[in-house]
Design a protein around this motif. Sequence first.
Motif, PDB file in Angstrom:
ATOM      1  N   ASN A 173     -14.247  23.417 -21.006  1.00  0.00           N
ATOM      2  CA  ASN A 173     -15.295  23.236 -21.943  1.00  0.00           C
ATOM      3  C   ASN A 173     -15.432  24.071 -23.214  1.00  0.00           C
ATOM      4  OD1 ASN A 173     -16.568  25.383 -20.898  1.00  0.00           O
ATOM      5  ND2 ASN A 173     -18.358  24.444 -20.300  1.00  0.00           N
ATOM      6  N   ILE A 174     -14.179  24.817 -23.088  1.00  0.00           N
ATOM      7  CA  ILE A 174     -14.073  26.037 -24.265  1.00  0.00           C
ATOM      8  C   ILE A 174     -13.816  25.342 -25.605  1.00  0.00           C
ATOM      9  CG2 ILE A 174     -11.394  25.903 -23.913  1.00  0.00           C
ATOM     10  CD1 ILE A 174     -11.529  28.930 -24.611  1.00  0.00           C
ATOM     11  N   SER A 175     -14.403  25.788 -26.868  1.00  0.00           N
ATOM     12  CA  SER A 175     -14.370  25.285 -27.921  1.00  0.00           C
ATOM     13  C   SER A 175     -12.803  25.105 -28.674  1.00  0.00           C
ATOM     14  CB  SER A 175     -15.100  25.864 -28.893  1.00  0.00           C
ATOM     15  OG  SER A 175     -16.659  26.051 -28.478  1.00  0.00           O
ATOM     16  N   GLU A 176     -12.465  24.352 -29.209  1.00  0.00           N
ATOM     17  CA  GLU A 176     -11.233  24.257 -30.013  1.00  0.00           C
ATOM     18  C   GLU A 176     -11.247  25.345 -30.930  1.00  0.00           C
ATOM     19  OE1 GLU A 176     -10.618  20.347 -31.870  1.00  0.00           O
ATOM     20  OE2 GLU A 176     -10.571  19.489 -29.743  1.00  0.00           O
ATOM     21  N   PRO A 177     -10.107  25.723 -31.221  1.00  0.00           N
ATOM     22  CA  PRO A 177     -10.059  27.041 -32.402  1.00  0.00           C
ATOM     23  C   PRO A 177     -10.561  26.388 -33.655  1.00  0.00           C
ATOM     24  CG  PRO A 177      -8.098  26.211 -31.773  1.00  0.00           C
ATOM     25  CD  PRO A 177      -8.847  25.326 -30.790  1.00  0.00           C
ATOM     26  N   THR A 178     -11.168  27.189 -34.456  1.00  0.00           N
ATOM     27  CA  THR A 178     -11.634  27.188 -35.759  1.00  0.00           C
ATOM     28  C   THR A 178     -11.219  28.250 -36.667  1.00  0.00           C
ATOM     29  OG1 THR A 178     -13.726  28.115 -35.484  1.00  0.00           O
ATOM     30  CG2 THR A 178     -13.367  25.544 -35.034  1.00  0.00           C
ATOM     31  N   LEU A 179     -11.218  28.163 -37.944  1.00  0.00           N
ATOM     32  CA  LEU A 179     -11.011  28.930 -38.734  1.00  0.00           C
ATOM     33  C   LEU A 179     -11.821  30.146 -38.658  1.00  0.00           C
ATOM     34  CD1 LEU A 179     -10.004  27.164 -42.166  1.00  0.00           C
ATOM     35  CD2 LEU A 179      -8.274  28.377 -40.598  1.00  0.00           C
ATOM     36  N   ALA A 180     -13.083  30.036 -38.018  1.00  0.00           N
ATOM     37  CA  ALA A 180     -13.856  31.155 -37.863  1.00  0.00           C
ATOM     38  C   ALA A 180     -13.364  32.135 -36.991  1.00  0.00           C
ATOM     39  CB  ALA A 180     -15.315  30.581 -37.487  1.00  0.00           C
ATOM     40  N   ASP A 181     -12.423  31.734 -35.956  1.00  0.00           N
ATOM     41  CA  ASP A 181     -11.896  32.544 -35.067  1.00  0.00           C
ATOM     42  C   ASP A 181     -10.762  33.309 -35.555  1.00  0.00           C
ATOM     43  OD1 ASP A 181     -13.412  31.460 -32.765  1.00  0.00           O
ATOM     44  OD2 ASP A 181     -12.030  29.636 -32.758  1.00  0.00           O
ATOM     45  N   PHE A 182     -10.521  33.385 -36.831  1.00  0.00           N
ATOM     46  CA  PHE A 182      -9.554  34.305 -37.394  1.00  0.00           C
ATOM     47  C   PHE A 182     -10.075  35.132 -38.368  1.00  0.00           C
ATOM     48  CE2 PHE A 182      -7.269  30.633 -35.604  1.00  0.00           C
ATOM     49  CZ  PHE A 182      -6.051  31.042 -35.292  1.00  0.00           C
ATOM     50  N   PRO A 183      -9.440  36.203 -38.642  1.00  0.00           N
ATOM     51  CA  PRO A 183     -10.085  37.237 -39.740  1.00  0.00           C
ATOM     52  C   PRO A 183      -9.967  36.622 -41.250  1.00  0.00           C
ATOM     53  CG  PRO A 183      -8.349  38.243 -38.565  1.00  0.00           C
ATOM     54  CD  PRO A 183      -8.407  36.872 -38.100  1.00  0.00           C
ATOM     55  N   ASN A 184     -11.028  37.107 -42.104  1.00  0.00           N
ATOM     56  CA  ASN A 184     -11.377  36.278 -43.101  1.00  0.00           C
ATOM     57  C   ASN A 184     -10.436  36.319 -44.327  1.00  0.00           C
ATOM     58  OD1 ASN A 184     -13.838  35.190 -41.970  1.00  0.00           O
ATOM     59  ND2 ASN A 184     -14.951  37.400 -42.332  1.00  0.00           N
ATOM     60  N   ASP A 185      -9.172  37.166 -44.143  1.00  0.00           N
ATOM     61  CA  ASP A 185      -8.590  37.370 -45.293  1.00  0.00           C
ATOM     62  C   ASP A 185      -7.631  36.186 -45.387  1.00  0.00           C
ATOM     63  OD1 ASP A 185      -5.627  38.211 -44.039  1.00  0.00           O
ATOM     64  OD2 ASP A 185      -7.200  38.628 -42.659  1.00  0.00           O
ATOM     65  N   PRO A 186      -7.070  35.778 -46.609  1.00  0.00           N
ATOM     66  CA  PRO A 186      -6.470  34.599 -46.807  1.00  0.00           C
ATOM     67  C   PRO A 186      -5.188  34.311 -46.080  1.00  0.00           C
ATOM     68  CG  PRO A 186      -7.214  35.597 -48.952  1.00  0.00           C
ATOM     69  CD  PRO A 186      -7.210  36.594 -47.813  1.00  0.00           C
ATOM     70  N   SER A 187      -4.485  35.440 -45.792  1.00  0.00           N
ATOM     71  CA  SER A 187      -3.376  35.101 -45.062  1.00  0.00           C
ATOM     72  C   SER A 187      -3.543  34.644 -43.552  1.00  0.00           C
ATOM     73  CB  SER A 187      -2.403  36.490 -44.950  1.00  0.00           C
ATOM     74  OG  SER A 187      -2.068  37.028 -46.413  1.00  0.00           O
ATOM     75  N   SER A 188      -4.576  35.483 -43.151  1.00  0.00           N
ATOM     76  CA  SER A 188      -4.838  35.102 -41.645  1.00  0.00           C
ATOM     77  C   SER A 188      -5.522  33.868 -41.573  1.00  0.00           C
ATOM     78  CB  SER A 188      -5.809  36.126 -41.089  1.00  0.00           C
ATOM     79  OG  SER A 188      -5.409  37.551 -41.224  1.00  0.00           O
ATOM     80  N   GLN A 189      -6.191  33.222 -42.516  1.00  0.00           N
ATOM     81  CA  GLN A 189      -6.795  31.990 -42.639  1.00  0.00           C
ATOM     82  C   GLN A 189      -5.799  30.979 -42.606  1.00  0.00           C
ATOM     83  OE1 GLN A 189     -10.475  30.949 -42.934  1.00  0.00           O
ATOM     84  NE2 GLN A 189     -10.257  32.597 -41.364  1.00  0.00           N
ATOM     85  N   ARG A 190      -4.571  31.193 -43.532  1.00  0.00           N
ATOM     86  CA  ARG A 190      -3.428  30.230 -43.459  1.00  0.00           C
ATOM     87  C   ARG A 190      -2.718  29.973 -42.528  1.00  0.00           C
ATOM     88  NH1 ARG A 190       0.484  28.357 -47.257  1.00  0.00           N
ATOM     89  NH2 ARG A 190       1.708  27.058 -45.838  1.00  0.00           N
ATOM     90  N   LYS A 191      -2.497  31.295 -41.602  1.00  0.00           N
ATOM     91  CA  LYS A 191      -1.671  31.249 -40.349  1.00  0.00           C
ATOM     92  C   LYS A 191      -2.699  30.646 -39.271  1.00  0.00           C
ATOM     93  CE  LYS A 191       1.636  34.706 -41.289  1.00  0.00           C
ATOM     94  NZ  LYS A 191       3.014  33.998 -41.071  1.00  0.00           N
ATOM     95  N   ARG A 210      -3.993  41.818 -37.513  1.00  0.00           N
ATOM     96  CA  ARG A 210      -3.466  43.186 -38.228  1.00  0.00           C
ATOM     97  C   ARG A 210      -4.239  44.503 -38.174  1.00  0.00           C
ATOM     98  NH1 ARG A 210      -0.752  40.947 -44.047  1.00  0.00           N
ATOM     99  NH2 ARG A 210      -2.522  40.015 -44.151  1.00  0.00           N
ATOM    100  N   GLU A 211      -5.512  44.281 -38.454  1.00  0.00           N
ATOM    101  CA  GLU A 211      -6.622  45.405 -38.530  1.00  0.00           C
ATOM    102  C   GLU A 211      -6.601  46.049 -37.246  1.00  0.00           C
ATOM    103  OE1 GLU A 211     -10.062  43.965 -40.378  1.00  0.00           O
ATOM    104  OE2 GLU A 211      -9.222  43.511 -42.312  1.00  0.00           O
ATOM    105  N   THR A 212      -6.425  45.502 -36.143  1.00  0.00           N
ATOM    106  CA  THR A 212      -6.726  46.010 -34.746  1.00  0.00           C
ATOM    107  C   THR A 212      -5.254  46.365 -33.847  1.00  0.00           C
ATOM    108  OG1 THR A 212      -7.237  43.861 -33.756  1.00  0.00           O
ATOM    109  CG2 THR A 212      -8.988  45.358 -34.815  1.00  0.00           C
ATOM    110  N   LEU A 213      -4.191  45.723 -34.428  1.00  0.00           N
ATOM    111  CA  LEU A 213      -2.988  45.975 -33.799  1.00  0.00           C
ATOM    112  C   LEU A 213      -2.785  47.244 -33.228  1.00  0.00           C
ATOM    113  CD1 LEU A 213      -0.063  43.921 -34.536  1.00  0.00           C
ATOM    114  CD2 LEU A 213       0.306  46.509 -33.911  1.00  0.00           C
ATOM    115  N   PHE A 214      -2.673  48.297 -34.013  1.00  0.00           N
ATOM    116  CA  PHE A 214      -2.277  49.595 -33.699  1.00  0.00           C
ATOM    117  C   PHE A 214      -3.302  50.262 -32.666  1.00  0.00           C
ATOM    118  CE2 PHE A 214      -0.086  49.305 -37.700  1.00  0.00           C
ATOM    119  CZ  PHE A 214       1.174  49.485 -37.333  1.00  0.00           C
ATOM    120  N   ASP A 215      -4.626  49.833 -32.836  1.00  0.00           N
ATOM    121  CA  ASP A 215      -5.498  50.218 -31.666  1.00  0.00           C
ATOM    122  C   ASP A 215      -5.237  49.650 -30.552  1.00  0.00           C
ATOM    123  OD1 ASP A 215      -6.780  52.089 -33.589  1.00  0.00           O
ATOM    124  OD2 ASP A 215      -8.327  50.593 -34.060  1.00  0.00           O
TER     125      ASP A 215
END
Length: 658
Positions: free
Chosen positions: A359-377, A215-220
């Motif tokens: 050998n790519i790492s599995e996705p983790t919550l660290a790969d998402f923005p820190n806001d609660p909505s992004s973490q939930r999704k 969301r924060e970078t979408l428009f750019d």
Amino acid sequence: MAEATLEWMPFGDTRRPKRKRAELVCVSCHAKKVKCDLQPRTKCGFSDCTACEAAAKECTVRTSRRGRWPRDSGSGSRENTAGSREAPEPPPPAHDALAAAPDPSMLARRGQASLRHPPSLQPRAITTETPQSQHSQASTSQSEARYSHAGDVDTGFLHVYRVENQSDAQLQQLEACLGQQRHAAQPCPIDEELQQSFSETYWENCYAWCPVLDRETLFDDVARSPLLAYALALASSHIQPPLVPHEGPATYYKKAKEILYGDDETDKLAELRAIALFYWWAPRAPTIAHRNSSWWWTSVIIRQAQQMNLHRELRPDHPIQDQNHLSLRRRIWWTAFARERLTALCQSKPCIIDPADCNISEPTLADFPNDPSSQRKGSVFIHWVKLCAIIGDVAKTLSRTPDSSTPRPFPHNLRQRLIHWVRSLPEDLHLPISSARTVSFDRDVHQLYLPYLTTIIVLHLKRSAHALPQALPPAILAASCIARILKDTLSRGNTRFLMAISSWYAGTAFTALLQACRIPHLSRDANECLDVLVRAVEQFQQMWGTANVIRQGFTRLREQSEAYNKPFESHQPSSLGLASSNAGDIDYEWTELFPFVTRATGGIADSLLGDREQGIPTRGFPSPENLLFHDTMMTQYQDLLEPFTDYFLSLPDMGLQG
């Protein structure tokens, strides 16, 4: 002083205006009075000039001693303090600086020079950090991602030709950089108000399954890429059409494909992100091969991503270690992986991705923005990817089984992995259907369970000489849960957020429930569930071509079933050939697959779980463990199967995704 209007003119033209002096040159080139292309190369993502790279020297930015005004870019560490101005240096010769936008002939000469002088394979850092180097980090990420061999295992001994490979890659990058500069001046093709609406629709409906835009970078992001802007408009306008004038998803899709096939997108990560959004456009069923299906576009993403080595983690010594860049790579890759696994099962196609090659790492919550909505999704996405990994193994197991004349061993390991998956979900991702009413409806959670339940159905359908598969109790219970999810969705007035593959989910559930209609104590509830599936698929028809095929099949099969409506009486276990030592219905705890189901979930759940709780063997269903299962079905249930001898859509060969 007037700025020069042209930077490059033929040498024979004496009217050539004075060229602008390069603002960024290295110490070595300046000392030798030779051209230095550090400035344009920095803008294209490089960290040294061609001469220093060819000579394997450290490229150090020369600090300017000319007391000039601050420049728009690159002033930082090169600015002189007040009072330290020196007399201006004499104008440099014509070859002292390289213009910011070299012509193609210069690019070609630079490429030839690189061939004569072996470049270093590892970019060297500029010792003096400048605003240019900071600004070029994003473009460096883009340029590095384009390399087709960097970081990969060299099985073909391409390192022998590393000089030529590196030089050609650099030449193509510089040409792409020029193209990117031309496109950068183009305005975003989508109106700002519509763009805002599209971004909201994407976030609410797509992000959990395709987290390629934040969301924060979408428009750019969309401002830099017309292809990405059209792709976002395509997906969002198809899911939730605006009520103001707009071009529509078909037009957006056409324009996006023109850019894609015209190879006009220079940012390859943006290209992959755009193709990922094509997933929400499937007006034609994949009954014939065509280049507009999810299978096609997922394959394109995978092959392009493999060429860019997205399936491998970057080495610790790689010059790009920006966390946002690394996270985006992972999210793109695992989106394609999950889709491929799902489509492999529903369309009976082989998988392209071999996990042993990655050998790519599995996705983790660290790969998402820190806001609660992004973490939930992000949590939904992570668990969806894990489920799809199991689904892919189910697809491989089913596609590699012997012919139907040989009984197939039940895949106990896959069942246990499904049980582990559903029990490992955090509490906020539990499916809330344990009561008669769904109090906390969450579209992401409800959609997360659709592939899980469909996989249970597929595992508990038995092939036979007849075309219609035979459904075991777990398949029927799972199908009733799918009907419950779709009923919850229909009650809230909108099914457009459900993806095209939902047609396959409904079609698979229909198969199991159709047989439940033949069992007296399940018949009424099963018919109610079928009504829900029919209404849901009628809604899907507004968006997905596959739904038209499924809806026609529903009508034909249900008419045939009602024409031969001869409910059979439930049989005692002894008449089904079940010995007490082989009564799999007692030993096989299939209810572990349904920790979110109670007897209050629905009529079918009440009947099946009620019998289970009272210790009564499931009426009318043999165990999947019983070796006499196929013979029993052929002899005892002949009347049940008779109406469906012309049923040709056997699972998992239905091919029901767009």
